[in-house]
Scaffold this motif. Structure first.
Motif, short mmCIF file in Angstrom:
data_model
loop_
_atom_site.label_atom_id
_atom_site.label_comp_id
_atom_site.label_asym_id
_atom_site.label_seq_id
_atom_site.Cartn_x
_atom_site.Cartn_y
_atom_site.Cartn_z
N CYS A 140 17.78 9.13 6.09
CA CYS A 140 18.31 8.73 6.21
C CYS A 140 18.89 10.15 4.98
CB CYS A 140 18.37 7.99 5.48
SG CYS A 140 17.63 6.14 6.14
N SER A 141 20.06 9.81 4.03
CA SER A 141 20.25 10.87 2.62
C SER A 141 18.17 10.57 1.76
CB SER A 141 20.73 10.04 1.93
OG SER A 141 22.19 10.15 2.37
N GLY A 142 18.27 11.74 1.51
CA GLY A 142 16.70 12.28 0.97
C GLY A 142 16.08 12.19 1.36
N ASP A 143 16.12 12.81 2.91
CA ASP A 143 14.92 12.69 3.92
C ASP A 143 14.94 14.23 4.17
OD1 ASP A 143 13.46 9.94 4.08
OD2 ASP A 143 15.18 9.78 5.75
N SER A 144 15.96 14.90 3.52
CA SER A 144 16.40 16.47 3.93
C SER A 144 15.13 17.23 3.41
CB SER A 144 17.65 17.02 3.72
OG SER A 144 18.43 17.30 4.42
N GLY A 145 14.98 18.40 4.12
CA GLY A 145 13.71 19.31 3.55
C GLY A 145 12.66 18.65 4.07
N GLY A 146 11.93 17.11 4.63
CA GLY A 146 10.65 17.05 4.69
C GLY A 146 10.43 17.40 6.26
N PRO A 147 9.30 17.57 6.59
CA PRO A 147 8.23 18.14 7.76
C PRO A 147 9.25 17.87 8.87
CG PRO A 147 6.56 17.02 6.41
CD PRO A 147 8.14 16.37 5.41
N VAL A 148 9.09 18.28 10.11
CA VAL A 148 8.85 17.86 11.48
C VAL A 148 7.35 18.47 12.20
CG1 VAL A 148 10.73 17.99 13.51
CG2 VAL A 148 11.16 18.02 11.45
N LEU A 149 6.89 17.14 12.24
CA LEU A 149 5.21 17.93 12.65
C LEU A 149 5.01 17.35 14.26
CD1 LEU A 149 3.23 16.87 9.53
CD2 LEU A 149 4.09 18.95 9.94
N SER A 150 4.08 18.21 14.64
CA SER A 150 3.36 18.15 16.19
C SER A 150 2.23 17.92 15.23
CB SER A 150 3.71 19.10 16.87
OG SER A 150 2.89 18.61 18.50
N ILE A 151 1.49 16.38 16.03
CA ILE A 151 0.08 16.24 15.48
C ILE A 151 -0.56 15.98 16.72
CG2 ILE A 151 -1.49 14.58 13.73
CD1 ILE A 151 0.76 13.66 12.55
N SER A 152 -1.72 16.59 17.00
CA SER A 152 -2.76 16.33 17.83
C SER A 152 -3.96 16.20 17.50
CB SER A 152 -2.67 17.98 19.07
OG SER A 152 -3.02 18.92 17.88
N ALA A 153 -5.25 16.43 18.13
CA ALA A 153 -6.53 15.76 17.36
C ALA A 153 -7.10 16.82 16.96
CB ALA A 153 -7.71 15.34 18.83
#
Length: 375
Positions: A203-216
């Motif tokens: 939504c509005s305001g989420d810009s700049g947030g991280p897109v992550l790949s999370i493993s153990a």
């Protein structure tokens, strides 16, 4: 599947940037609570004298945050002179002026804010902070090979942000997260990609947030959220009911990240040099003080030696006095004996009586005459 790019071309990718009239920027629709997440930070930008923009950011190191380029622009489209970053995973606040201020920015020279509400090309920026943020969980940037692998395998991604939490404009001061997968759809911008989610959307305001790949074993930053196909405040669903989130691929901007890291290193080196100079000044002052103390100590030692001599003289005099006292005590004892002897030689007088007759006898050892008794 090919219909998505056409739809996106038609509607445009709306900026995921919340412009507020001194209100708080808020998070992901249908997402999970991400309070205390060590990966996402709130980013607030002074847009004009009466407004600020609320966005999200990815914490890459104690001093470096990545966010969307459009998040740091003022009302005239120029880079704002006042950008503030809060602690990772903490609640957003109107009192952000007390947050960490951005001192330097790395952005592509070709970046321009998108027209007609569309996301501009190369919509990513790296912020250098004045002071370090708490950095509890290290992350690393995805390589180009990993990006290709993630896209091919439709890898699972996690997206975090401080945006609005519903299309109706409901808000939360806490960050949210959502699960998505790397979409095989090709974005118009070759340096961007899509994440697809079945039940959550940005939504509005989420810009700049991280897109992550999370493993153990590790956390990999794949990209930075930059835009959505907007409904009102959040993502508009595609015909199959899924939601697409546009994000800039961070592997394409490692030169900017390196430049930010270099500036940070230079800043730290400069700070270290300044600290060294201050330490050198402190050492010089301490050496001067120490020299004074050494001189004072030398004077003290001289005085101490004199005192030692005086003490030895006093000891000698004390011993002599003690010997004199012993001699005097012996003399006193002898005199006392002589006094006792003299006392024995002093004549005394006694009174003797015989009937009515009385006679006084004086001698060293007086005795009454025959027929008299000592009275």
């Amino acid at each position: 599947m090919k219909r998505y790019p056409k739809l996106i071309r038609f509607f445009g990718i709306m900026l995921c940037f919340l412009i507020l009239d001194f209100k708080t920027a808020y998070a992901i629709e249908g997402g999970s609570d991400a309070l205390n997440s060590p990966f996402v930070v709130p980013v607030n930008t002074i847009v004009s004298s009466s407004m600020y923009g609320g966005c999200s950011g990815a914490l890459l190191s104690p001093y470096i945050v990545a966010t969307a380029g459009h998040c740091i622009l003022d009302s005239s489209g120029l880079i704002s002179k006042e950008i503030y970053v809060g602690e990772a995973g903490q609640e957003n606040s109107n009192n952000f002026i007390k947050w960490n201020r951005v001192t330097s920015i790395e952005i592509t020279s070709s970046y321009q804010g998108g027209a007609d509400g569309k996301v501009g090309k190369d919509d990513i920026v790296f912020l250098l902070l004045a002071n370090p943020l708490k950095y509890s969980t290290p992350v690393r940037l995805a390589s180009e090979a990993e990006i290709l692998n993630f896209k091919t395998s439709k890898s699972q991604l996690k997206i975090l942000g401080y945006g609005i939490v519903s299309d109706k404009g409901e808000t939360s001061i806490k960050p949210k997260s959502m699960n998505a997968s790397f979409s095989p759809i090709t974005a118009l911008d070759s340096n961007a990609a899509y994440a697809s989610s079945a039940n959550s959307d940005a939504c509005s305001g989420d810009s700049g947030g991280p897109v992550l790949s999370i493993s153990a074993s590790e956390i990999i930053v794949v990209g930075i959220t930059t835009g959505i196909r907007k409904s009102v405040n959040c993502t508009k669903a595609e015909t199959d009911g899924s939601f697409l989130t546009l994000f800039s691929l961070i592997s394409r901007y490692t030169n900017l990240a390196f430049a930010a890291a270099t500036k940070n290193t230079e800043k730290m080196v400069a700070n270290n040099i300044l600290s060294i100079r201050k330490l050198e000044e402190s050492i010089a002052a301490l050496e001067e003080e120490n020299s004074g103390l050494l001189d004072a100590n030398a004077d003290f030692n001289d005085e101490n030696e004199k005192l030692k001599i005086d003490v030895e003289d006093l000891k000698t005099a004390f011993l002599e006095n003690q010997n004199n006292i012993i001699d005097l005590e012996k003399q006193i004892e002898e005199l006392q004996i002589q006094i006792e002897l003299l006392k024995e030689q002093i004549p005394t007088t006694i009174t003797c009586i015989k009937g009515k007759l009385t006679k006084k006898v004086t001698a060293v050892k007086p005795a009454c005459p025959s027929g008299y008794k000592k009275k």
